[in-house]
Structure formats: structure tokens, C-alpha cells
Design a protein around this motif. Structure first.
Motif, short mmCIF file in Angstrom:
data_model
loop_
_atom_site.label_atom_id
_atom_site.label_comp_id
_atom_site.label_asym_id
_atom_site.label_seq_id
_atom_site.Cartn_x
_atom_site.Cartn_y
_atom_site.Cartn_z
N ASN A 28 -8.01 -28.03 -1.87
CA ASN A 28 -9.28 -27.47 -2.35
C ASN A 28 -9.39 -27.53 -3.87
OD1 ASN A 28 -10.16 -26.75 0.26
ND2 ASN A 28 -8.92 -24.88 0.19
N SER A 29 -8.33 -27.97 -4.54
CA SER A 29 -8.33 -28.06 -6.00
C SER A 29 -8.16 -29.51 -6.43
CB SER A 29 -7.19 -27.21 -6.58
OG SER A 29 -7.31 -25.86 -6.21
N THR A 30 -8.36 -29.77 -7.71
CA THR A 30 -8.21 -31.13 -8.23
C THR A 30 -6.93 -31.24 -9.04
OG1 THR A 30 -9.37 -30.74 -10.31
CG2 THR A 30 -10.71 -31.34 -8.40
N GLY A 31 -6.44 -32.45 -9.14
CA GLY A 31 -5.38 -32.75 -10.08
C GLY A 31 -5.98 -33.07 -11.44
N TYR A 32 -5.12 -33.58 -12.35
CA TYR A 32 -5.59 -33.90 -13.70
C TYR A 32 -4.97 -35.20 -14.19
CZ TYR A 32 -7.74 -29.35 -13.90
OH TYR A 32 -8.55 -28.26 -13.62
N ILE A 33 -5.72 -35.89 -15.02
CA ILE A 33 -5.25 -37.12 -15.66
C ILE A 33 -5.39 -36.94 -17.17
CG2 ILE A 33 -7.51 -38.23 -15.45
CD1 ILE A 33 -6.00 -40.90 -15.07
N SER A 34 -4.40 -37.45 -17.90
CA SER A 34 -4.39 -37.27 -19.35
C SER A 34 -3.90 -38.55 -20.01
CB SER A 34 -3.46 -36.11 -19.73
OG SER A 34 -3.54 -35.82 -21.12
N ALA A 35 -4.31 -38.76 -21.24
CA ALA A 35 -3.83 -39.88 -22.03
C ALA A 35 -3.41 -39.39 -23.41
CB ALA A 35 -4.88 -40.97 -22.16
N PHE A 36 -2.46 -40.11 -24.00
CA PHE A 36 -1.88 -39.74 -25.29
C PHE A 36 -1.87 -40.98 -26.19
CE2 PHE A 36 -0.20 -37.18 -21.94
CZ PHE A 36 -0.09 -35.90 -22.44
N SER A 37 -2.14 -40.79 -27.47
CA SER A 37 -2.00 -41.87 -28.43
C SER A 37 -0.58 -41.83 -28.99
CB SER A 37 -3.02 -41.74 -29.56
OG SER A 37 -2.84 -40.53 -30.28
N LEU A 38 -0.04 -43.01 -29.26
CA LEU A 38 1.34 -43.13 -29.72
C LEU A 38 1.41 -43.77 -31.10
CD1 LEU A 38 3.04 -44.48 -26.46
CD2 LEU A 38 2.74 -42.09 -27.17
N GLU A 39 2.40 -43.35 -31.85
CA GLU A 39 2.72 -44.02 -33.11
C GLU A 39 3.42 -45.34 -32.80
OE1 GLU A 39 1.63 -42.90 -35.81
OE2 GLU A 39 1.52 -40.72 -35.76
N SER A 40 3.61 -46.19 -33.80
CA SER A 40 4.22 -47.51 -33.57
C SER A 40 5.66 -47.41 -33.10
CB SER A 40 4.15 -48.35 -34.85
OG SER A 40 4.81 -47.69 -35.92
N ASP A 41 6.35 -46.31 -33.44
CA ASP A 41 7.73 -46.15 -32.99
C ASP A 41 7.82 -45.53 -31.60
OD1 ASP A 41 7.00 -43.53 -33.48
OD2 ASP A 41 8.67 -43.09 -34.84
N GLY A 42 6.67 -45.16 -31.05
CA GLY A 42 6.64 -44.59 -29.71
C GLY A 42 6.50 -43.08 -29.67
N SER A 43 6.60 -42.40 -30.78
CA SER A 43 6.43 -40.95 -30.79
C SER A 43 4.98 -40.61 -30.47
CB SER A 43 6.84 -40.36 -32.13
OG SER A 43 6.07 -40.90 -33.18
N ILE A 44 4.77 -39.48 -29.80
CA ILE A 44 3.43 -39.09 -29.40
C ILE A 44 2.65 -38.57 -30.61
CG2 ILE A 44 2.08 -37.51 -27.97
CD1 ILE A 44 4.37 -37.57 -25.95
N GLU A 45 1.48 -39.16 -30.83
CA GLU A 45 0.61 -38.76 -31.93
C GLU A 45 -0.25 -37.57 -31.52
OE1 GLU A 45 -2.15 -41.19 -35.02
OE2 GLU A 45 -2.66 -41.43 -32.90
N SER A 46 -0.92 -37.69 -30.37
CA SER A 46 -1.78 -36.60 -29.91
C SER A 46 -2.15 -36.77 -28.45
CB SER A 46 -3.06 -36.52 -30.74
OG SER A 46 -3.85 -37.68 -30.55
N GLN A 47 -2.50 -35.66 -27.80
CA GLN A 47 -3.07 -35.70 -26.46
C GLN A 47 -4.57 -35.88 -26.61
OE1 GLN A 47 -2.33 -32.19 -24.03
NE2 GLN A 47 -2.67 -33.36 -22.15
N LEU A 48 -5.11 -36.92 -25.98
CA LEU A 48 -6.50 -37.29 -26.19
C LEU A 48 -7.47 -36.51 -25.32
CD1 LEU A 48 -5.96 -41.15 -26.37
CD2 LEU A 48 -6.28 -39.58 -28.29
N PHE A 49 -7.09 -36.23 -24.08
CA PHE A 49 -7.96 -35.48 -23.17
C PHE A 49 -7.14 -35.05 -21.95
CE2 PHE A 49 -8.40 -40.02 -22.24
CZ PHE A 49 -8.04 -40.07 -20.90
N LEU A 50 -7.72 -34.15 -21.19
CA LEU A 50 -7.16 -33.70 -19.91
C LEU A 50 -8.35 -33.57 -18.97
CD1 LEU A 50 -4.63 -32.72 -18.33
CD2 LEU A 50 -5.25 -30.40 -19.04
N ASN A 51 -8.53 -34.55 -18.08
CA ASN A 51 -9.69 -34.59 -17.20
C ASN A 51 -9.30 -34.26 -15.76
OD1 ASN A 51 -11.12 -35.47 -19.40
ND2 ASN A 51 -11.80 -37.40 -18.48
#
Length: 375
Positions: free
Chosen positions: A287-310
Motif C-alpha cells: 500500500n506504500s511506495t518505494g523511492y528512487i534517488s540520484a547523486f552527483s559525484l566528484e571526479s574521484d568518485g566521492s559523493i557531491e550531493s543528493q539530487l532528489f528523492l522521488n
């Protein structure tokens, strides 16, 4: 922060639409079929173009490095086993063989399979549930067909490894041990593909429960889905030992204020350019939904930011698995087993949103597990 990240990502998205047809192959949890879908990246349509009857359902499938072979778990078998198919095309699927895991894990089911990208192109498989402390290394013949189990190795008696990932040069493989709340590191023999234990580290908190992992191609960062904590965690990798260390960097995969016990997070995967990272969570209630999210990465692979949570359009069931396209950062396939569908999500041109642009329902009672892009 690298100053060119936003510009590079924006230009990548602008040039992503190729006006071409692309095929995906999809496995199932409970029905003995493999499905082939075709996505038009210009018209934004998704069609079912193939239905191949198999001798076992595959809860996870993986392509060989050259996409001439497909490997799957034999999820409906009474004991853990893995299947091998030759691919003439995305719709020309030929069954070759089934290999039993063997060892002392006969009361569990095969849950995950991964294929090396470099010679000797070994294939790795793990079971889950019951007695699941084992893993297997399988060799392939000159055509890439599964040949034999060359190594059975053990984790620990409480283990249940649900996902694995290799680094870019195939020197280390990382195992996410959901049942034992542990991350395992093994080194890989470059001649045989066999594994040697390097380390095991507990999840960042009790009940974190690592489920799936991904390694950035630069080799400095490991991304871990914490199923119980419903978070994406970033680990740094020691370049000498290959051992990951938790950096106390996590991102929630459910909304603020949501009850964590009502969700179980699932999958993580890198985009085509490795500038983005996709991750998902599932709802425990239909009866509930899951979520999908994307993240931007720096060139070395470290996470820059979470872009959204839909929110996704269903709970996800036992899937909500993401498969980023191999031709563009724009597109990612999302599978669902609660309803039985495959969706294509498109990243917005601003990189700060995403939406469903195409979908196919496959309501056969077992679909859909994960998807792989053939082209």
C-alpha cells in the motif's frame, strides 16, 4: 568540489539522445522466463519483444564482458545453482548449462551472480537464506559458457551475501553480507579468478545490513546500500590493501520522518559516465511506495550531493532494482515485482529531478527481478 561538474553533466545530458533502439533482458523471481524489452531513446517507448522459456527463474542476471553470454541464478532450484546462456542477440537466447554451487550451502537458494570484466572472466555466485555462508567461483570455457565450480569459499555461519561488486581492474571483490551485517573484501587471483580473504568489517551500526554495493572505476570509493538503515553509505578504499573504511557519510533513501522499519533499501548503480549514482528503497507494504534517488559525484568518485528523492509508483516488491543505461546518463531502468513492470526513468536536463517516460507491464506472477542492458 570540481568546478566543471555541473557543466560537464549538463553537456552530457544534452548530447544523450541518440535516436536509437536499445534492448534489455529481464529475469524473474518465480516464473521460468527471460523477457526482452526494446527502448527507443527518441520516441521514448518501451516494448516487449521477446519471451524466452527457461528451466529456472533467475532472481539475478549478469552479462559477460562481451555480452555474448548471460549468467543467472537458478532461483527455483531446490539447492543453489547457476545457469548459463549464449546470446546471439537480445532475443536469441540459447540455454547451455546449470552448475550447482556445491559445498555446505545446500539448504539455501542462489541469489546473486557477477561476472568479471577481465581475463580469466570468472563468474561469482552467492546463495541466501537457510545455510548461506558459502560463495562460489566458476570458470568459463573459450566461448564464455560456465564450465565448472573451481572454488567454494566460506564467509561465516550467520552470513547471507546479497550483492557483490568488483573494482575496475578486477583485483578485489566486495561482498555485502545482509544477514551478518558485514562487508567482506577478497583479493582476486589474476590467473584463476579464485578469491583470498582480506578483511571483514561490521556495518556502521547494528542492523545496518549491507545489501548491494558498487565500486567507482577510480577505485577510491565503495558505495553500500544499508538495507536495514535505509541509507546509502560512502566508504573510502585503501589503495594498498583494498580494504574499505566507513567515512561517516550517509544519505537517507526514505523521506524525513518516515518509519525506517516500513522500508528496506535495495540497489545502487553508477551511470554511464560515472558522474551519477542511482539508489533505491522499497516499501514493505504494497500500500506504500518505494523511492528512487540520484547523486552527483566528484571526479574521484566521492559523493557531491543528493539530487532528489522521488516516490516510485509501487512498493517495488522484492525488486526496485535500478539498471542505468550503457549509452546515456539520462536513462535508468527500474524493475518492480509487486505489480510486475519495467519502467524507464529519465533524468531531467537540470540533473535535479527524474520521471517515468516509458513502461511495460509483465504480470506473470514472478516478474520482474533485475534488468541488464544488452545494447
Amino acid at each position: 568540489m570540481r568546478p566543471s561538474t555541473t557543466l560537464f553533466a549538463f553537456l552530457s545530458l544534452l548530447s544523450a539522445v541518440n535516436g536509437e533502439l536499445h534492448q534489455l533482458i529481464v529475469g524473474t523471481f518465480g516464473t521460468e522466463h527471460l523477457y526482452t524489452l526494446e527502448f527507443d531513446d527518441s520516441a521514448l517507448t518501451l516494448e516487449l519483444i521477446g519471451n524466452f522459456t527457461t528451466n529456472a527463474a533467475s532472481s539475478w542476471i549478469a552479462l559477460s564482458h562481451d555480452k555474448k553470454n548471460l549468467y543467472g541464478t537458478s532461483f527455483t532450484a531446490s539447492s543453489p545453482a547457476f545457469v548459463s546462456y549464449t546470446l546471439g542477440s537480445a532475443t536469441d537466447i540459447i540455454y547451455n548449462t546449470t552448475l550447482a554451487l556445491g559445498g555446505n550451502c545446500s539448504s539455501s537458494k542462489a541469489i546473486f551472480v557477477a561476472a568479471a570484466s577481465k581475463s580469466p572472466y570468472a563468474v561469482y555466485g552467492t546463495p541466501f537464506g537457510g545455510s548461506a555462508e558459502c560463495g562460489s567461483v566458476m570458470s568459463v570455457d573459450e566461448n564464455g559458457v560456465l564450465l565448472e565450480v573451481i572454488q567454494n569459499y566460506t564467509y561465516q555461519s550467520t552470513s547471507g551475501v546479497h550483492g557483490m561488486a568488483m573494482n575496475a581492474n578486477n583485483s578485489f571483490i566486495y561482498s555485502a553480507d545482509d544477514s551478518a551485517n558485514t562487508l567482506w573484501t577478497h583479493s582476486v587471483d589474476s590467473t584463476t579468478g579464485e578469491l583470498t580473504y582480506v578483511s571483514s568489517i561490521a556495518g556502521p551500526v547494528t542492523g545496518a545490513d549491507p545489501r548491494h554495493v558498487a565500486v567507482h572505476p577510480e577505485g577510491q570509493y565503495l558505495y553500500v546500500i544499508l538495507e536495514g538503515a535505509n541509507e546509502l553509505a560512502q566508504y573510502s578504499i585503501d589503495q594498498a590493501t583494498g580494504i574499505p573504511s566507513f567515512e561517516n557519510v550517509t544519505y537517507s533513501l526514505i523521506p524525513s520522518g518516515a518509519t525506517s522499519s516500513s522500508y528496506w533499501s535495495d540497489e545502487v548503480a553508477l551511470s554511464f559516465s560515472n558522474n551519477y549514482l542511482w539508489a533505491t528503497s522499497r516499501a514493505r507494504s504494497t500500500n506504500s511506495t518505494g523511492y528512487i534517488s540520484a547523486f552527483s559525484l566528484e571526479s574521484d568518485g566521492s559523493i557531491e550531493s543528493q539530487l532528489f528523492l522521488n516516490a516510485t509508483s509501487s512498493s517495488g516488491g522484492t525488486a526496485n532494482s535500478v539498471a542505468p543505461s550503457p549509452f546515456s546518463d539520462q536513462f535508468v531502468a527500474l524493475t518492480d515485482s509487486a505489480v510486475g513492470f519495467v519502467q524507464i526513468w529519465q533524468l531531467g536536463s537540470d540533473g535535479a529531478s527524474a520521471s517515468v517516460v516509458a513502461s511495460v507491464d509483465i504480470e506473470d506472477g514472478g516478474c520482474c527481478a533485475n534488468a541488464v542492458w544488452y545494447s
